[in-house]
Write a protein that holds these residues in place. Structure first.
Motif, PDB file in Angstrom:
ATOM      1  N   SER A 204      23.502  -9.443   5.134  1.00  0.00           N
ATOM      2  CA  SER A 204      24.283  -8.544   4.293  1.00  0.00           C
ATOM      3  C   SER A 204      23.448  -7.902   3.192  1.00  0.00           C
ATOM      4  O   SER A 204      23.978  -7.147   2.380  1.00  0.00           O
ATOM      5  N   VAL A 205      22.155  -8.191   3.150  1.00  0.00           N
ATOM      6  CA  VAL A 205      21.252  -7.603   2.148  1.00  0.00           C
ATOM      7  C   VAL A 205      19.930  -7.228   2.815  1.00  0.00           C
ATOM      8  O   VAL A 205      19.588  -7.745   3.876  1.00  0.00           O
ATOM      9  N   ASN A 206      19.192  -6.339   2.162  1.00  0.00           N
ATOM     10  CA  ASN A 206      17.811  -6.038   2.541  1.00  0.00           C
ATOM     11  C   ASN A 206      16.925  -6.913   1.670  1.00  0.00           C
ATOM     12  O   ASN A 206      17.167  -7.041   0.464  1.00  0.00           O
ATOM     13  N   ILE A 207      15.899  -7.500   2.266  1.00  0.00           N
ATOM     14  CA  ILE A 207      15.031  -8.426   1.538  1.00  0.00           C
ATOM     15  C   ILE A 207      13.582  -7.998   1.699  1.00  0.00           C
ATOM     16  O   ILE A 207      13.175  -7.573   2.780  1.00  0.00           O
ATOM     17  N   ILE A 208      12.810  -8.114   0.627  1.00  0.00           N
ATOM     18  CA  ILE A 208      11.371  -7.880   0.689  1.00  0.00           C
ATOM     19  C   ILE A 208      10.679  -9.018  -0.042  1.00  0.00           C
ATOM     20  O   ILE A 208      11.188  -9.536  -1.038  1.00  0.00           O
ATOM     21  N   LEU A 209       9.521  -9.432   0.465  1.00  0.00           N
ATOM     22  CA  LEU A 209       8.762 -10.508  -0.158  1.00  0.00           C
ATOM     23  C   LEU A 209       7.905  -9.981  -1.299  1.00  0.00           C
ATOM     24  O   LEU A 209       7.409  -8.848  -1.242  1.00  0.00           O
ATOM     25  N   VAL A 210       7.710 -10.798  -2.323  1.00  0.00           N
ATOM     26  CA  VAL A 210       6.850 -10.442  -3.448  1.00  0.00           C
ATOM     27  C   VAL A 210       5.448 -10.104  -2.944  1.00  0.00           C
ATOM     28  O   VAL A 210       4.838  -9.139  -3.411  1.00  0.00           O
ATOM     29  N   ASP A 211       4.933 -10.871  -1.976  1.00  0.00           N
ATOM     30  CA  ASP A 211       3.588 -10.620  -1.451  1.00  0.00           C
ATOM     31  C   ASP A 211       3.479  -9.237  -0.828  1.00  0.00           C
ATOM     32  O   ASP A 211       2.447  -8.576  -0.936  1.00  0.00           O
ATOM     33  N   ALA A 212       4.535  -8.763  -0.170  1.00  0.00           N
ATOM     34  CA  ALA A 212       4.522  -7.419   0.412  1.00  0.00           C
ATOM     35  C   ALA A 212       4.451  -6.370  -0.697  1.00  0.00           C
ATOM     36  O   ALA A 212       3.737  -5.372  -0.564  1.00  0.00           O
ATOM     37  N   LEU A 213       5.162  -6.587  -1.798  1.00  0.00           N
ATOM     38  CA  LEU A 213       5.109  -5.647  -2.919  1.00  0.00           C
ATOM     39  C   LEU A 213       3.715  -5.605  -3.531  1.00  0.00           C
ATOM     40  O   LEU A 213       3.227  -4.540  -3.914  1.00  0.00           O
ATOM     41  N   LYS A 214       3.064  -6.760  -3.624  1.00  0.00           N
ATOM     42  CA  LYS A 214       1.702  -6.810  -4.169  1.00  0.00           C
ATOM     43  C   LYS A 214       0.736  -6.026  -3.291  1.00  0.00           C
ATOM     44  O   LYS A 214      -0.098  -5.274  -3.785  1.00  0.00           O
ATOM     45  N   ILE A 215       0.859  -6.177  -1.977  1.00  0.00           N
ATOM     46  CA  ILE A 215      -0.002  -5.443  -1.049  1.00  0.00           C
ATOM     47  C   ILE A 215       0.245  -3.937  -1.168  1.00  0.00           C
ATOM     48  O   ILE A 215      -0.679  -3.136  -1.046  1.00  0.00           O
ATOM     49  N   MET A 216       1.488  -3.556  -1.446  1.00  0.00           N
ATOM     50  CA  MET A 216       1.853  -2.144  -1.576  1.00  0.00           C
ATOM     51  C   MET A 216       1.502  -1.589  -2.960  1.00  0.00           C
ATOM     52  O   MET A 216       1.737  -0.418  -3.242  1.00  0.00           O
ATOM     53  N   SER A 217       0.955  -2.424  -3.843  1.00  0.00           N
ATOM     54  CA  SER A 217       0.571  -2.031  -5.206  1.00  0.00           C
ATOM     55  C   SER A 217       1.747  -1.476  -6.002  1.00  0.00           C
ATOM     56  O   SER A 217       1.618  -0.497  -6.744  1.00  0.00           O
TER      57      SER A 217
END
Length: 177
Positions: free
Chosen positions: A82-95
């Motif tokens: 019921s939600v979209n989820i993203i990992l903190v590590d993915a955000l770090k890689i995406m700067s």
């Protein structure tokens, strides 16, 4: 399957029910108008969609998308979430800058009843088939096999039709299917 508890990413369960009821009433009034994302064409899967798929299989639907100017791999399309989820590590890689992340803790409940706490939320643009679309993601800091889980919010807003059997996602856009 992941369920949001209370108010996740700005939408509560009761608000979603209300939105669904309004949408149903609008649909009963007559045909829907075309939008930028869809031309209201019929979406169908056939055997040509199975060309690169080894059958039989029991795989989840993993895709790669262009999110916030980065190709992100290992995205699970999960109609049970019921939600979209993203990992903190993915955000770090995406700067992604920390100033773009709204600190907000919420509780998520998985299929087994185990609870996980989100650490924040973020809105990110997703580019697909000529359409830029902003989605809200709950950010978690847990190990996962996936960088992103795209749930019903993404599936419904993109008017996407995922098929785990055919291992693809189809949607009508202004360019066609």
């Amino acid at each position: 399957m992941i369920s949001g508890v209370s108010d996740i990413c700005g939408t509560s369960y009761s608000a979603e029910k209300g939105h669904a009821k309004v949408s149903k009433m609008e649909n009963e009034k007559g045909p829907q108008k075309n939008t930028m994302i869809t031309n209201q064409k019929e979406i169908m899967f056939d055997e040509t969609d199975m060309l690169d798929v080894q059958d039989p299989h029991h795989n989840g639907l993993l895709i790669t998308l262009y999110i916030a100017n980065h190709f992100v791999r290992r995205l699970l399309v999960d109609g049970g979430s019921s939600v979209n989820i993203i990992l903190v590590d993915a955000l770090k890689i995406m700067s992604i800058l920390e100033s773009e992340i709204v600190t907000r803790s919420s509780v998520l409940i998985d299929f087994s009843g185990e609870t996980k706490h989100t650490i924040s939320k973020i809105k990110l643009p997703i580019y697909i088939e000529g359409v830029d679309f902003v989605q809200c993601f709950c950010v978690i800091d847990k190990l996962s096999s996936y960088n992103v889980i795209l749930g019903r919010p993404w599936i419904h807003e993109m008017k996407a039709d995922p098929s785990t059997y055919h291992q693809c996602v189809k949607m009508s856009t202004h360019r066609g299917q």
